[in-house]
Write a protein that holds these residues in place. Structure first.
Motif, mmCIF file in Angstrom:
data_model
loop_
_atom_site.group_PDB
_atom_site.id
_atom_site.type_symbol
_atom_site.label_atom_id
_atom_site.label_comp_id
_atom_site.label_asym_id
_atom_site.label_seq_id
_atom_site.Cartn_x
_atom_site.Cartn_y
_atom_site.Cartn_z
ATOM 1 N N THR A 160 18.550 45.547 -29.116
ATOM 2 C CA THR A 160 18.195 46.171 -27.836
ATOM 3 C C THR A 160 17.203 47.314 -28.046
ATOM 4 O O THR A 160 16.247 47.470 -27.281
ATOM 5 N N HIS A 164 13.497 47.476 -26.358
ATOM 6 C CA HIS A 164 13.103 48.580 -25.476
ATOM 7 C C HIS A 164 11.887 49.316 -26.024
ATOM 8 O O HIS A 164 11.002 49.724 -25.268
ATOM 9 N N PRO A 167 8.357 46.357 -25.828
ATOM 10 C CA PRO A 167 8.554 45.329 -24.804
ATOM 11 C C PRO A 167 7.618 44.135 -24.945
ATOM 12 O O PRO A 167 7.833 43.105 -24.295
#
Length: 358
Positions: A160, A164, A167
Protein backbone atom coordinates in the motif's frame (compact mmCIF):
# COMPACT_ATOMS: atom_id res chain seq x y z
CA UNK A 1 21.50 -36.05 -8.10
CA UNK A 2 24.86 -35.84 -9.90
CA UNK A 3 26.50 -32.65 -8.64
CA UNK A 4 29.44 -33.30 -10.99
CA UNK A 5 27.24 -32.52 -13.91
CA UNK A 6 28.90 -29.09 -14.22
CA UNK A 7 32.13 -30.77 -15.35
CA UNK A 8 30.39 -32.29 -18.36
CA UNK A 9 28.34 -29.25 -19.38
CA UNK A 10 30.33 -28.87 -22.58
CA UNK A 11 29.35 -32.37 -23.69
CA UNK A 12 25.62 -31.65 -23.98
CA UNK A 13 24.22 -32.79 -27.28
CA UNK A 14 22.31 -30.73 -29.83
CA UNK A 15 19.16 -32.62 -28.80
CA UNK A 16 19.68 -31.51 -25.18
CA UNK A 17 19.99 -27.88 -26.25
CA UNK A 18 16.90 -28.08 -28.44
CA UNK A 19 14.94 -29.66 -25.60
CA UNK A 20 15.96 -26.84 -23.27
CA UNK A 21 14.87 -24.25 -25.82
CA UNK A 22 11.49 -25.97 -26.21
CA UNK A 23 11.09 -26.05 -22.41
CA UNK A 24 11.16 -22.26 -22.22
CA UNK A 25 14.79 -21.18 -21.99
CA UNK A 26 15.65 -17.83 -23.54
CA UNK A 27 17.25 -18.22 -26.94
CA UNK A 28 19.68 -15.33 -26.41
CA UNK A 29 23.23 -16.59 -27.10
CA UNK A 30 25.13 -17.61 -23.96
CA UNK A 31 28.66 -18.24 -25.27
CA UNK A 32 29.99 -16.34 -22.26
CA UNK A 33 28.79 -16.74 -18.67
CA UNK A 34 25.88 -14.52 -17.69
CA UNK A 35 26.96 -11.98 -15.10
CA UNK A 36 24.61 -11.77 -12.12
CA UNK A 37 25.27 -8.52 -10.21
CA UNK A 38 23.73 -8.35 -6.73
CA UNK A 39 23.75 -4.77 -5.45
CA UNK A 40 24.22 -4.69 -1.66
CA UNK A 41 24.33 -1.72 0.73
CA UNK A 42 24.39 -1.04 4.46
CA UNK A 43 21.20 -2.32 6.10
CA UNK A 44 20.40 -4.82 3.34
CA UNK A 45 18.48 -7.89 4.45
CA UNK A 46 20.81 -10.88 4.55
CA UNK A 47 18.42 -13.47 3.11
CA UNK A 48 17.46 -11.13 0.27
CA UNK A 49 21.11 -11.34 -0.80
CA UNK A 50 21.99 -14.94 0.00
CA UNK A 51 18.86 -16.72 -1.27
CA UNK A 52 19.29 -15.66 -4.92
CA UNK A 53 23.07 -16.18 -4.65
CA UNK A 54 22.45 -19.76 -3.54
CA UNK A 55 20.11 -20.39 -6.48
CA UNK A 56 22.51 -19.06 -9.10
CA UNK A 57 25.56 -20.76 -7.58
CA UNK A 58 23.70 -24.09 -7.39
CA UNK A 59 22.60 -23.64 -11.00
CA UNK A 60 26.25 -23.12 -11.96
CA UNK A 61 27.28 -26.35 -10.24
CA UNK A 62 24.55 -28.12 -12.20
CA UNK A 63 25.73 -26.82 -15.55
CA UNK A 64 24.44 -23.27 -16.01
CA UNK A 65 26.82 -20.51 -17.09
CA UNK A 66 26.68 -17.78 -14.46
CA UNK A 67 29.26 -15.49 -12.91
CA UNK A 68 27.95 -13.96 -9.70
CA UNK A 69 29.26 -10.60 -8.43
CA UNK A 70 28.40 -9.03 -5.11
CA UNK A 71 28.65 -5.25 -5.57
CA UNK A 72 27.96 -2.10 -3.58
CA UNK A 73 28.13 1.59 -4.52
CA UNK A 74 31.59 2.06 -2.97
CA UNK A 75 32.83 -1.50 -2.46
CA UNK A 76 34.29 -2.91 0.73
CA UNK A 77 32.28 -4.13 3.70
CA UNK A 78 28.55 -3.60 4.03
CA UNK A 79 26.67 -4.46 7.20
CA UNK A 80 23.36 -6.28 6.79
CA UNK A 81 20.27 -5.71 8.93
CA UNK A 82 21.23 -8.90 10.80
CA UNK A 83 24.65 -7.44 11.68
CA UNK A 84 26.53 -9.75 9.32
CA UNK A 85 29.24 -8.07 7.27
CA UNK A 86 29.59 -8.82 3.57
CA UNK A 87 32.62 -8.05 1.45
CA UNK A 88 31.67 -6.42 -1.86
CA UNK A 89 33.36 -5.14 -4.97
CA UNK A 90 32.76 -1.53 -6.06
CA UNK A 91 30.05 -1.25 -8.67
CA UNK A 92 32.38 0.66 -10.98
CA UNK A 93 34.49 -2.50 -11.23
CA UNK A 94 31.69 -4.09 -13.25
CA UNK A 95 32.36 -2.04 -16.35
CA UNK A 96 31.15 -4.67 -18.80
CA UNK A 97 27.72 -5.96 -19.63
CA UNK A 98 25.53 -7.18 -16.75
CA UNK A 99 23.07 -9.87 -17.68
CA UNK A 100 20.98 -9.63 -14.50
CA UNK A 101 21.03 -6.82 -11.94
CA UNK A 102 19.40 -7.83 -8.66
CA UNK A 103 18.53 -5.30 -5.94
CA UNK A 104 17.78 -6.80 -2.51
CA UNK A 105 15.55 -5.08 0.03
CA UNK A 106 15.99 -3.88 3.59
CA UNK A 107 13.71 -2.93 6.49
CA UNK A 108 14.74 0.69 6.09
CA UNK A 109 14.50 1.02 2.32
CA UNK A 110 10.82 2.15 2.23
CA UNK A 111 11.80 5.06 4.46
CA UNK A 112 15.29 6.03 3.32
CA UNK A 113 17.40 5.30 0.24
CA UNK A 114 21.09 4.78 1.15
CA UNK A 115 23.56 7.29 -0.37
CA UNK A 116 24.77 6.39 -3.82
CA UNK A 117 22.32 3.54 -4.31
CA UNK A 118 20.07 5.19 -6.91
CA UNK A 119 22.95 6.49 -9.04
CA UNK A 120 24.61 3.07 -8.97
CA UNK A 121 21.31 1.35 -9.71
CA UNK A 122 20.65 3.52 -12.76
CA UNK A 123 24.18 2.97 -14.07
CA UNK A 124 24.05 -0.82 -13.71
CA UNK A 125 20.50 -0.96 -15.06
CA UNK A 126 21.74 0.77 -18.21
CA UNK A 127 24.23 -2.07 -18.72
CA UNK A 128 21.89 -4.92 -17.85
CA UNK A 129 19.79 -7.36 -19.85
CA UNK A 130 17.20 -7.39 -17.06
CA UNK A 131 16.79 -5.84 -13.61
CA UNK A 132 15.12 -7.50 -10.62
CA UNK A 133 14.33 -6.63 -7.01
CA UNK A 134 13.63 -8.66 -3.91
CA UNK A 135 11.15 -7.51 -1.29
CA UNK A 136 11.45 -3.76 -0.58
CA UNK A 137 14.13 -3.46 -3.25
CA UNK A 138 11.16 -2.41 -5.38
CA UNK A 139 11.28 0.97 -3.60
CA UNK A 140 14.77 1.59 -4.97
CA UNK A 141 13.63 0.64 -8.49
CA UNK A 142 10.62 2.93 -8.10
CA UNK A 143 12.67 5.89 -6.87
CA UNK A 144 15.06 5.35 -9.77
CA UNK A 145 12.10 5.64 -12.18
CA UNK A 146 12.41 2.06 -13.42
CA UNK A 147 8.87 0.96 -12.52
CA UNK A 148 6.88 3.86 -13.96
CA UNK A 149 3.84 2.53 -15.81
CA UNK A 150 4.67 -1.06 -14.87
CA UNK A 151 3.22 -3.79 -12.68
CA UNK A 152 5.30 -4.56 -9.63
CA UNK A 153 5.33 -6.65 -6.46
CA UNK A 154 6.82 -6.03 -3.04
CA UNK A 155 6.38 -7.31 0.51
CA UNK A 156 2.67 -7.31 1.40
CA UNK A 157 3.36 -5.08 4.40
CA UNK A 158 4.60 -2.28 2.13
CA UNK A 159 2.43 -2.76 -0.96
CA UNK A 160 0.00 0.00 0.00
CA UNK A 161 2.86 2.38 0.80
CA UNK A 162 4.48 1.74 -2.58
CA UNK A 163 1.16 2.25 -4.39
CA UNK A 164 0.41 5.53 -2.57
CA UNK A 165 3.91 6.89 -3.04
CA UNK A 166 4.04 5.91 -6.72
CA UNK A 167 0.52 5.97 -8.18
CA UNK A 168 1.99 5.42 -11.65
CA UNK A 169 2.95 1.85 -10.60
CA UNK A 170 0.39 -0.98 -10.71
CA UNK A 171 1.29 -2.66 -7.40
CA UNK A 172 0.22 -6.29 -6.98
CA UNK A 173 0.10 -6.90 -3.24
CA UNK A 174 -0.45 -10.65 -3.56
CA UNK A 175 1.97 -11.82 -6.25
CA UNK A 176 5.10 -13.75 -5.28
CA UNK A 177 6.86 -12.11 -8.20
CA UNK A 178 5.91 -10.05 -11.25
CA UNK A 179 7.58 -9.72 -14.62
CA UNK A 180 6.91 -6.61 -16.71
CA UNK A 181 9.17 -6.37 -19.72
CA UNK A 182 12.78 -6.76 -18.61
CA UNK A 183 11.95 -5.76 -15.04
CA UNK A 184 11.17 -8.30 -12.31
CA UNK A 185 9.99 -7.55 -8.79
CA UNK A 186 9.22 -9.97 -5.98
CA UNK A 187 7.54 -10.22 -2.61
CA UNK A 188 9.18 -10.49 0.79
CA UNK A 189 12.42 -12.24 1.76
CA UNK A 190 12.05 -15.91 0.75
CA UNK A 191 10.36 -14.83 -2.49
CA UNK A 192 13.89 -14.13 -3.68
CA UNK A 193 14.20 -17.90 -4.08
CA UNK A 194 11.09 -18.04 -6.26
CA UNK A 195 12.30 -15.12 -8.36
CA UNK A 196 15.80 -16.52 -8.85
CA UNK A 197 14.41 -19.94 -9.83
CA UNK A 198 12.15 -18.26 -12.39
CA UNK A 199 15.14 -16.42 -13.84
CA UNK A 200 17.14 -19.66 -14.06
CA UNK A 201 14.17 -21.29 -15.78
CA UNK A 202 14.01 -18.43 -18.30
CA UNK A 203 17.74 -18.82 -19.01
CA UNK A 204 18.27 -22.56 -18.82
CA UNK A 205 14.85 -24.16 -19.12
CA UNK A 206 12.52 -25.88 -16.68
CA UNK A 207 14.63 -29.02 -16.44
CA UNK A 208 17.69 -27.40 -14.90
CA UNK A 209 15.58 -25.05 -12.76
CA UNK A 210 13.76 -28.09 -11.40
CA UNK A 211 17.09 -29.70 -10.52
CA UNK A 212 18.11 -26.56 -8.62
CA UNK A 213 14.80 -26.55 -6.73
CA UNK A 214 15.23 -30.22 -5.84
CA UNK A 215 18.78 -29.62 -4.65
CA UNK A 216 17.61 -26.75 -2.40
CA UNK A 217 14.49 -28.70 -1.33
CA UNK A 218 12.09 -25.94 -2.35
CA UNK A 219 9.21 -25.66 -4.81
CA UNK A 220 10.05 -24.69 -8.36
CA UNK A 221 6.74 -22.79 -8.35
CA UNK A 222 5.30 -22.31 -4.89
CA UNK A 223 1.49 -22.54 -4.71
CA UNK A 224 -0.46 -19.39 -3.98
CA UNK A 225 0.48 -15.79 -3.41
CA UNK A 226 1.17 -13.66 -0.36
CA UNK A 227 -2.47 -14.03 0.67
CA UNK A 228 -1.60 -17.52 1.95
CA UNK A 229 0.10 -15.92 4.96
CA UNK A 230 -1.60 -14.98 8.23
CA UNK A 231 -4.70 -12.84 7.75
CA UNK A 232 -4.22 -11.26 11.17
CA UNK A 233 -0.69 -10.16 10.30
CA UNK A 234 -1.94 -8.63 7.05
CA UNK A 235 -4.93 -6.83 8.57
CA UNK A 236 -4.38 -3.29 9.86
CA UNK A 237 -5.89 -2.68 13.31
CA UNK A 238 -9.35 -1.09 12.89
CA UNK A 239 -9.78 2.39 14.36
CA UNK A 240 -13.54 2.03 14.82
CA UNK A 241 -14.42 0.20 18.07
CA UNK A 242 -17.40 -1.66 16.62
CA UNK A 243 -15.33 -2.79 13.64
CA UNK A 244 -12.49 -3.97 15.90
CA UNK A 245 -14.97 -6.04 17.88
CA UNK A 246 -16.37 -7.60 14.70
CA UNK A 247 -12.92 -8.48 13.37
CA UNK A 248 -12.11 -10.23 16.65
CA UNK A 249 -15.38 -12.16 16.65
CA UNK A 250 -14.87 -13.33 13.05
CA UNK A 251 -11.37 -14.59 13.85
CA UNK A 252 -12.60 -16.29 17.04
CA UNK A 253 -15.39 -18.24 15.32
CA UNK A 254 -15.00 -18.34 11.53
CA UNK A 255 -17.90 -20.79 11.08
CA UNK A 256 -20.49 -18.53 12.76
CA UNK A 257 -23.00 -16.41 10.84
CA UNK A 258 -20.99 -13.52 9.49
CA UNK A 259 -23.32 -12.44 6.71
CA UNK A 260 -23.47 -8.70 6.03
CA UNK A 261 -26.91 -8.24 7.66
CA UNK A 262 -25.76 -10.12 10.78
CA UNK A 263 -22.51 -8.19 11.02
CA UNK A 264 -24.37 -4.90 10.62
CA UNK A 265 -26.84 -5.95 13.34
CA UNK A 266 -24.03 -6.80 15.78
CA UNK A 267 -22.22 -3.54 15.05
CA UNK A 268 -25.36 -1.43 15.28
CA UNK A 269 -24.59 0.10 11.90
CA UNK A 270 -26.20 0.12 8.48
CA UNK A 271 -24.89 -2.41 5.98
CA UNK A 272 -23.71 0.44 3.74
CA UNK A 273 -21.84 2.20 6.57
CA UNK A 274 -20.25 -1.07 7.72
CA UNK A 275 -19.12 -1.91 4.20
CA UNK A 276 -17.53 1.52 3.89
CA UNK A 277 -15.67 1.03 7.19
CA UNK A 278 -14.38 -2.37 6.10
CA UNK A 279 -13.12 -0.98 2.80
CA UNK A 280 -11.49 2.04 4.43
CA UNK A 281 -9.93 0.40 7.50
CA UNK A 282 -9.51 -3.28 6.57
CA UNK A 283 -8.88 -2.82 2.86
CA UNK A 284 -11.61 -5.16 1.62
CA UNK A 285 -15.39 -5.60 1.95
CA UNK A 286 -16.89 -7.68 4.79
CA UNK A 287 -17.46 -10.78 2.63
CA UNK A 288 -13.86 -10.73 1.41
CA UNK A 289 -12.48 -10.48 4.94
CA UNK A 290 -14.71 -13.26 6.20
CA UNK A 291 -13.66 -15.52 3.33
CA UNK A 292 -9.97 -14.81 4.06
CA UNK A 293 -10.43 -15.77 7.72
CA UNK A 294 -12.33 -18.92 6.77
CA UNK A 295 -9.75 -19.88 4.18
CA UNK A 296 -6.97 -19.58 6.74
CA UNK A 297 -8.99 -21.66 9.21
CA UNK A 298 -9.46 -24.32 6.53
CA UNK A 299 -5.70 -24.33 5.89
CA UNK A 300 -5.00 -24.93 9.57
CA UNK A 301 -7.54 -27.76 9.65
CA UNK A 302 -6.01 -29.42 6.59
CA UNK A 303 -2.53 -28.92 8.07
CA UNK A 304 -3.72 -30.88 11.11
CA UNK A 305 -5.01 -33.77 9.00
CA UNK A 306 -8.72 -32.91 8.69
CA UNK A 307 -10.55 -34.12 5.60
CA UNK A 308 -11.59 -31.63 2.96
CA UNK A 309 -15.24 -32.05 3.94
CA UNK A 310 -14.51 -31.40 7.63
CA UNK A 311 -12.32 -28.41 6.81
CA UNK A 312 -15.09 -26.93 4.65
CA UNK A 313 -17.70 -27.36 7.38
CA UNK A 314 -15.63 -26.35 10.41
CA UNK A 315 -14.13 -23.29 8.73
CA UNK A 316 -17.54 -21.96 7.72
CA UNK A 317 -16.97 -22.29 3.98
CA UNK A 318 -19.68 -24.94 3.93
CA UNK A 319 -19.29 -27.33 1.02
CA UNK A 320 -16.37 -29.09 -0.59
CA UNK A 321 -17.01 -27.18 -3.81
CA UNK A 322 -17.02 -23.78 -2.07
CA UNK A 323 -13.74 -24.68 -0.37
CA UNK A 324 -12.27 -25.86 -3.65
CA UNK A 325 -13.18 -22.61 -5.44
CA UNK A 326 -11.71 -20.53 -2.60
CA UNK A 327 -8.44 -22.49 -2.63
CA UNK A 328 -8.06 -22.23 -6.39
CA UNK A 329 -8.89 -18.51 -6.38
CA UNK A 330 -6.51 -17.55 -3.56
CA UNK A 331 -3.82 -20.25 -3.45
CA UNK A 332 -3.84 -21.74 -6.93
CA UNK A 333 -4.13 -25.33 -5.66
CA UNK A 334 -7.00 -27.65 -4.74
CA UNK A 335 -7.64 -28.48 -1.06
CA UNK A 336 -6.55 -32.08 -1.61
CA UNK A 337 -3.29 -30.99 -3.22
CA UNK A 338 -2.66 -28.53 -0.39
CA UNK A 339 -3.42 -31.20 2.21
CA UNK A 340 -0.99 -33.63 0.58
CA UNK A 341 1.80 -31.05 0.48
CA UNK A 342 1.50 -29.23 3.76
CA UNK A 343 -0.17 -31.35 6.41
CA UNK A 344 1.83 -32.18 9.53
CA UNK A 345 3.55 -35.55 9.90
CA UNK A 346 1.21 -36.50 12.76
CA UNK A 347 -2.30 -35.88 11.42
CA UNK A 348 -5.29 -35.54 13.69
CA UNK A 349 -7.37 -38.71 13.74
CA UNK A 350 -11.03 -38.08 13.11
CA UNK A 351 -14.11 -40.00 11.98
CA UNK A 352 -14.69 -40.18 8.23
CA UNK A 353 -17.64 -37.94 7.51
CA UNK A 354 -17.72 -37.71 3.75
CA UNK A 355 -15.77 -37.98 0.54
CA UNK A 356 -12.48 -36.10 0.27
CA UNK A 357 -12.97 -34.27 -3.01
CA UNK A 358 -10.22 -32.13 -4.46
Amino acid sequence: MDRNRGTTAGARTRADAEARTRSGAETRPSRHPRTIAVLAYDGVRLLDVTAPLEVFSTATVLGARYTVRLLSPSGGEVTTSAGTRLLTDPAEAEAGHVHTLLVPGSPGLPHRIPPGLLETLRTLHGRSWRTASVCTGAFALAEAGLLKGRRAATHWRYATTLAHRHPDIDVDGDAIFVRDGRTYTSAGVSAGLDLALALVEADEGAGLAREVARDLVVYLQRPGGQSQFSVASRTPPPRHDALASLVQSIAADPAADHSLPELARRAGLSARHLTRLFNEQIGQPPAGHVESIRLEAAQHLLDSGASVTSAARLSGLGSDETLRRAFLRHLGVTPSAYRARFRTSAPVREPTDGPDHG
